[in-house]
Scaffold this motif. Sequence first.
Motif, PDB file in Angstrom:
ATOM      1  N   ALA A 248      80.090  36.715 -12.813  1.00  0.00           N
ATOM      2  CA  ALA A 248      80.888  35.737 -13.548  1.00  0.00           C
ATOM      3  C   ALA A 248      80.340  34.336 -13.310  1.00  0.00           C
ATOM      4  CB  ALA A 248      82.339  35.809 -13.106  1.00  0.00           C
ATOM      5  N   ASP A 249      80.421  33.521 -14.323  1.00  0.00           N
ATOM      6  CA  ASP A 249      80.008  32.120 -14.221  1.00  0.00           C
ATOM      7  C   ASP A 249      80.956  31.404 -13.266  1.00  0.00           C
ATOM      8  OD1 ASP A 249      79.157  29.510 -14.595  1.00  0.00           O
ATOM      9  OD2 ASP A 249      80.056  29.333 -16.593  1.00  0.00           O
ATOM     10  N   GLU A 250      80.436  30.847 -12.179  1.00  0.00           N
ATOM     11  CA  GLU A 250      81.263  30.141 -11.209  1.00  0.00           C
ATOM     12  C   GLU A 250      81.080  28.625 -11.280  1.00  0.00           C
ATOM     13  OE1 GLU A 250      81.703  31.767  -7.284  1.00  0.00           O
ATOM     14  OE2 GLU A 250      81.102  33.756  -7.968  1.00  0.00           O
ATOM     15  N   SER A 251      80.465  28.147 -12.355  1.00  0.00           N
ATOM     16  CA  SER A 251      80.298  26.697 -12.499  1.00  0.00           C
ATOM     17  C   SER A 251      81.632  26.067 -12.910  1.00  0.00           C
ATOM     18  CB  SER A 251      79.220  26.387 -13.530  1.00  0.00           C
ATOM     19  OG  SER A 251      79.601  26.885 -14.799  1.00  0.00           O
TER      20      SER A 251
ATOM     21  N   LEU B 226      88.367  30.428 -11.909  1.00  0.00           N
ATOM     22  CA  LEU B 226      87.441  31.397 -11.323  1.00  0.00           C
ATOM     23  C   LEU B 226      88.079  32.777 -11.192  1.00  0.00           C
ATOM     24  CD1 LEU B 226      85.680  29.227  -8.590  1.00  0.00           C
ATOM     25  CD2 LEU B 226      84.813  29.895 -10.840  1.00  0.00           C
ATOM     26  N   SER B 227      89.352  32.826 -10.859  1.00  0.00           N
ATOM     27  CA  SER B 227      90.052  34.114 -10.750  1.00  0.00           C
ATOM     28  C   SER B 227      90.067  34.836 -12.088  1.00  0.00           C
ATOM     29  CB  SER B 227      91.484  33.911 -10.265  1.00  0.00           C
ATOM     30  OG  SER B 227      91.503  33.355  -8.988  1.00  0.00           O
ATOM     31  N   MET B 228      90.357  34.108 -13.136  1.00  0.00           N
ATOM     32  CA  MET B 228      90.399  34.710 -14.468  1.00  0.00           C
ATOM     33  C   MET B 228      89.008  35.194 -14.893  1.00  0.00           C
ATOM     34  SD  MET B 228      92.240  35.724 -16.938  1.00  0.00           S
ATOM     35  CE  MET B 228      93.784  34.894 -16.728  1.00  0.00           C
ATOM     36  N   ARG B 229      87.989  34.390 -14.636  1.00  0.00           N
ATOM     37  CA  ARG B 229      86.624  34.795 -15.001  1.00  0.00           C
ATOM     38  C   ARG B 229      86.211  36.065 -14.257  1.00  0.00           C
ATOM     39  NH1 ARG B 229      83.427  29.037 -14.722  1.00  0.00           N
ATOM     40  NH2 ARG B 229      84.424  28.045 -16.522  1.00  0.00           N
TER      41      ARG B 229
ATOM     42  N   THR C 146      88.242  39.152 -15.466  1.00  0.00           N
ATOM     43  CA  THR C 146      87.780  39.567 -16.791  1.00  0.00           C
ATOM     44  C   THR C 146      86.436  40.294 -16.689  1.00  0.00           C
ATOM     45  OG1 THR C 146      88.950  37.728 -17.812  1.00  0.00           O
ATOM     46  CG2 THR C 146      87.200  38.741 -19.112  1.00  0.00           C
ATOM     47  N   ALA C 147      85.528  39.762 -15.880  1.00  0.00           N
ATOM     48  CA  ALA C 147      84.208  40.373 -15.718  1.00  0.00           C
ATOM     49  C   ALA C 147      84.317  41.733 -15.025  1.00  0.00           C
ATOM     50  CB  ALA C 147      83.281  39.457 -14.927  1.00  0.00           C
ATOM     51  N   ALA C 148      85.175  41.839 -14.008  1.00  0.00           N
ATOM     52  CA  ALA C 148      85.345  43.108 -13.296  1.00  0.00           C
ATOM     53  C   ALA C 148      85.954  44.164 -14.208  1.00  0.00           C
ATOM     54  CB  ALA C 148      86.217  42.908 -12.067  1.00  0.00           C
ATOM     55  N   LEU C 149      86.913  43.767 -15.010  1.00  0.00           N
ATOM     56  CA  LEU C 149      87.550  44.698 -15.948  1.00  0.00           C
ATOM     57  C   LEU C 149      86.565  45.163 -17.014  1.00  0.00           C
ATOM     58  CD1 LEU C 149      90.147  46.124 -16.766  1.00  0.00           C
ATOM     59  CD2 LEU C 149      90.732  44.117 -18.118  1.00  0.00           C
ATOM     60  N   ALA C 150      85.748  44.244 -17.511  1.00  0.00           N
ATOM     61  CA  ALA C 150      84.761  44.593 -18.541  1.00  0.00           C
ATOM     62  C   ALA C 150      83.709  45.567 -18.003  1.00  0.00           C
ATOM     63  CB  ALA C 150      84.084  43.326 -19.068  1.00  0.00           C
ATOM     64  N   ALA C 151      83.412  45.465 -16.717  1.00  0.00           N
ATOM     65  CA  ALA C 151      82.407  46.336 -16.109  1.00  0.00           C
ATOM     66  C   ALA C 151      82.966  47.696 -15.718  1.00  0.00           C
ATOM     67  CB  ALA C 151      81.806  45.642 -14.885  1.00  0.00           C
TER      68      ALA C 151
END
Length: 67
Positions: free
Chosen positions: A38-41, A55-58, A61-66
């Motif tokens: 996930a983008d942490e910028s 950051l939590s949402m990103r 979302t990335a973990a769920l998509a994977a």
Amino acid sequence: MNDTPFTHPPLILASGSPRRHELLTVAGIPHIVRVPQADESLPPRIDPRRAVAILSMRKATAALAAA
């Protein structure tokens, strides 16, 4: 009365933090570690509470998509 314990799927830990993994293990909480890409910028001078929310949402979302 049903004596079967309630069971649920394990928690997904969307973090590579060894300490978070250790805390969940010691607490006896079943979990799966998924380190999302996930983008942490963040923008400069962002409110820390807002940064955590973004950051939590990103990561979630990335973990769920994977999954």
